[in-house]
Design a protein around this motif. Structure first.
Motif, short mmCIF file in Angstrom:
data_model
loop_
_atom_site.label_atom_id
_atom_site.label_comp_id
_atom_site.label_asym_id
_atom_site.label_seq_id
_atom_site.Cartn_x
_atom_site.Cartn_y
_atom_site.Cartn_z
N LEU A 12 199.89 83.45 47.50
CA LEU A 12 199.28 84.51 46.70
C LEU A 12 200.09 85.78 46.85
O LEU A 12 200.39 86.21 47.97
N VAL A 13 200.44 86.42 45.73
CA VAL A 13 201.08 87.73 45.79
C VAL A 13 200.13 88.73 45.15
O VAL A 13 199.71 88.57 44.01
N GLY A 14 199.74 89.74 45.91
CA GLY A 14 198.76 90.72 45.49
C GLY A 14 197.45 90.51 46.21
O GLY A 14 196.66 89.66 45.81
N CYS A 15 197.22 91.24 47.31
CA CYS A 15 196.06 90.99 48.16
C CYS A 15 194.97 92.05 47.99
O CYS A 15 194.22 92.34 48.92
N GLY A 16 194.90 92.63 46.78
CA GLY A 16 193.81 93.56 46.49
C GLY A 16 192.51 92.82 46.26
O GLY A 16 192.37 91.63 46.58
N GLY A 17 191.54 93.51 45.66
CA GLY A 17 190.22 92.93 45.47
C GLY A 17 190.24 91.66 44.66
O GLY A 17 189.60 90.66 45.02
N PHE A 18 190.99 91.66 43.54
CA PHE A 18 191.00 90.45 42.73
C PHE A 18 191.78 89.34 43.40
O PHE A 18 191.40 88.17 43.31
N GLY A 19 192.88 89.66 44.07
CA GLY A 19 193.63 88.63 44.78
C GLY A 19 192.77 87.91 45.80
O GLY A 19 192.82 86.67 45.91
N ALA A 20 191.97 88.67 46.54
CA ALA A 20 191.08 88.06 47.53
C ALA A 20 190.02 87.19 46.83
O ALA A 20 189.70 86.09 47.29
N PHE A 21 189.49 87.69 45.70
CA PHE A 21 188.51 86.92 44.93
C PHE A 21 189.12 85.62 44.44
O PHE A 21 188.51 84.54 44.54
N LEU A 22 190.34 85.68 43.92
CA LEU A 22 191.02 84.48 43.42
C LEU A 22 191.21 83.46 44.53
O LEU A 22 190.92 82.27 44.36
N LEU A 23 191.68 83.92 45.68
CA LEU A 23 191.92 82.99 46.78
C LEU A 23 190.62 82.36 47.26
O LEU A 23 190.57 81.15 47.55
N ASP A 24 189.57 83.15 47.33
CA ASP A 24 188.27 82.60 47.71
C ASP A 24 187.80 81.53 46.71
O ASP A 24 187.17 80.55 47.09
N ALA A 25 188.12 81.75 45.43
CA ALA A 25 187.67 80.82 44.39
C ALA A 25 188.38 79.49 44.45
O ALA A 25 187.79 78.44 44.15
N VAL A 26 189.66 79.48 44.80
CA VAL A 26 190.46 78.25 44.69
C VAL A 26 190.79 77.60 46.02
O VAL A 26 191.35 76.50 46.04
N ALA A 27 190.45 78.26 47.13
CA ALA A 27 190.93 77.80 48.43
C ALA A 27 190.49 76.38 48.78
O ALA A 27 191.22 75.64 49.45
#
Length: 408
Positions: free
Chosen positions: A12-27
């Motif tokens: 993941l590149v970009g660890c702001g709010g949406f990046g964290a949301f994305l990673l939580d969604a697909v992990a």
């Protein structure tokens, strides 16, 4: 596991709010595993890396230097999307790119051409493409139960509560402007639901006193005289947000609530065969609302009420079309209401990642592929120019390979 079935490593590149949301969604998606995160802010990268037990890196180059990274999720501000997606594709990796694919059509075309040359999968996070309600309306139209829409309308009164005066959202050089940063979701949805590429666009932009442009509208003409109207304003408190998508099918209407849709209501006039088909729709609820990679919550339901002989048996005429439609249908497709909005958003992102994995494994074309990303940006750019100049703009033929070659 063999190398053919082992999970693909996700960086993941970009660890702001949406990046964290994305990673939580697909992990926890089967076939994918987080292996590294990157952000120039070491605190943000470190916190997210620690949460998932993966290395926290400084930049995309550091991600691409790690052989275990097979997929890169780009979750940075929009002005970096094109360059990062291109670098990732050239490094032989797949890309899950947050929308917009780029801030200009030329850059988006270059990314699309690079994805084709590289033979790697690129999916744009156009979450409406992976929403069960939007997919259901596409299916009902494809089956002929709903006629192809004659009109598309989307009104979006969104919140600016978290968008301070210095936020990058207001800076067109970073975001591309409201049409590009946010409108691409709905230009893409209109293209999918109408089944056509737009021809031209007229647009208006409104600037708040002493501040940035915070309200825009666009009328987009599609083939056959089909008109799609879009309005976006970032002027409300969170609790006062309102969004509505409306489709006019002639003898039927679909209304979909929310920019993350959780409820759709269909009103239709039909004949006897149509009434019987609508009455059986709840039996097909699971298949109708199915999207690969999207996990139902358990609160989803499809309900249909058919009012027999609600109208006369005389033929009804609209726009030159005459039909006998005495029965009125009210169908509701519900994903659980506002309480399920966060779930629907998360699962739509997860379904986009599942789509990438499906194509990487089996081949084919993603639902929200590079051409979809390019098409949405091309309309958004034309709308921006139309608003700037007050002159209607044609939309280029972006869904062709020659356009990709010219853009590269």
């Amino acid at each position: 596991m063999t190398s053919a079935t082992a999970p693909l490593g996700l960086g993941l590149v970009g660890c702001g709010g949406f990046g964290a949301f994305l990673l939580d969604a697909v992990a926890d998606l089967p076939g994918l595993r987080p292996v590294a995160v990157a952000d120039p802010d070491p605190q943000r990268a470190g916190a997210l890396g620690e949460r998932y037990g993966v290395p926290a890196l400084a930049c995309l180059d550091d991600l691409l230097a790690r052989q275990e990274v097979a997929v890169v999720a780009v979750a940075t501000p929009p002005d970096a999307h094109a360059a990062m997606a291109t670098a990732t594709l050239r490094a032989g990796r797949h890309v899950l790119c947050e929308k917009p694919l780029a801030t200009t059509a030329r850059e988006a075309g270059a990314v699309a051409a690079e994805a084709e040359r590289a033979g790697r999968v690129l999916v744009v996070d156009h979450v409406l493409r992976y929403n069960p309600l939007v997919r259901a309306v596409e299916r009902l139209t494809g089956e002929g139960l709903l006629a192809p829409p004659r009109r598309f309308l989307f009104e979006n009164d969104a919140s600016d509560e978290d968008l301070g005066p210095d936020h990058w959202f207001w800076d067109r050089s970073h975001s591309g402007g409201v049409f590009v940063e946010h409108g691409v979701h709905f230009f893409d949805a209109a293209r999918a639901l109408l089944g056509s590429d737009p021809l031209s666009v007229r647009a208006t932009a409104v600037r708040r006193p002493g501040g940035p442009v915070d309200m825009v509208s666009a009328d987009v003409l599609h083939p056959g005289g089909v008109l799609a109207s879009h309005l976006h304003s970032f002027t409300h408190a969170h609790r006062c947000e309102r969004q509505l998508m409306r489709l006019d099918h002639g003898f039927a209407e679909t209304c979909i609530d929310g920019w993350i849709p959780v409820r759709a209501e269909i009103s239709a006039w039909t004949d006897e065969d149509g009434a019987r088909t609508w009455e059986r729709l709840p039996e097909r609820a699971e298949a109708l609302l199915h999207v690969e990679g999207f996990r139902p919550h358990g609160a989803e339901q499809v309900s249909v009420v058919v009012e027999r002989d609600a109208g006369t048996a005389r033929p009804a005429r609209g726009r030159g079309e005459e039909r006998v439609v005495p029965h009125h249908v009210r169908a509701v497709l519900d994903l659980g209401g506002e309480a399920r909005k966060a779930h629907v958003y998360r699962e739509s992102v997860r379904a986009a990642a599942a789509d990438l994995l499906r194509v990487a494994r089996d081949g084919g074309t993603p639902v929200a592929d590079a051409l979809a990303g390019l098409a949405a940006v091309a309309v958004a750019e034309a709308a921006t120019l139309a608003a700037d100049t007050g002159i209607a703009q044609s939309v280029p033929g972006f869904a062709t390979r020659p356009f990709l070659s010219e853009s590269a």
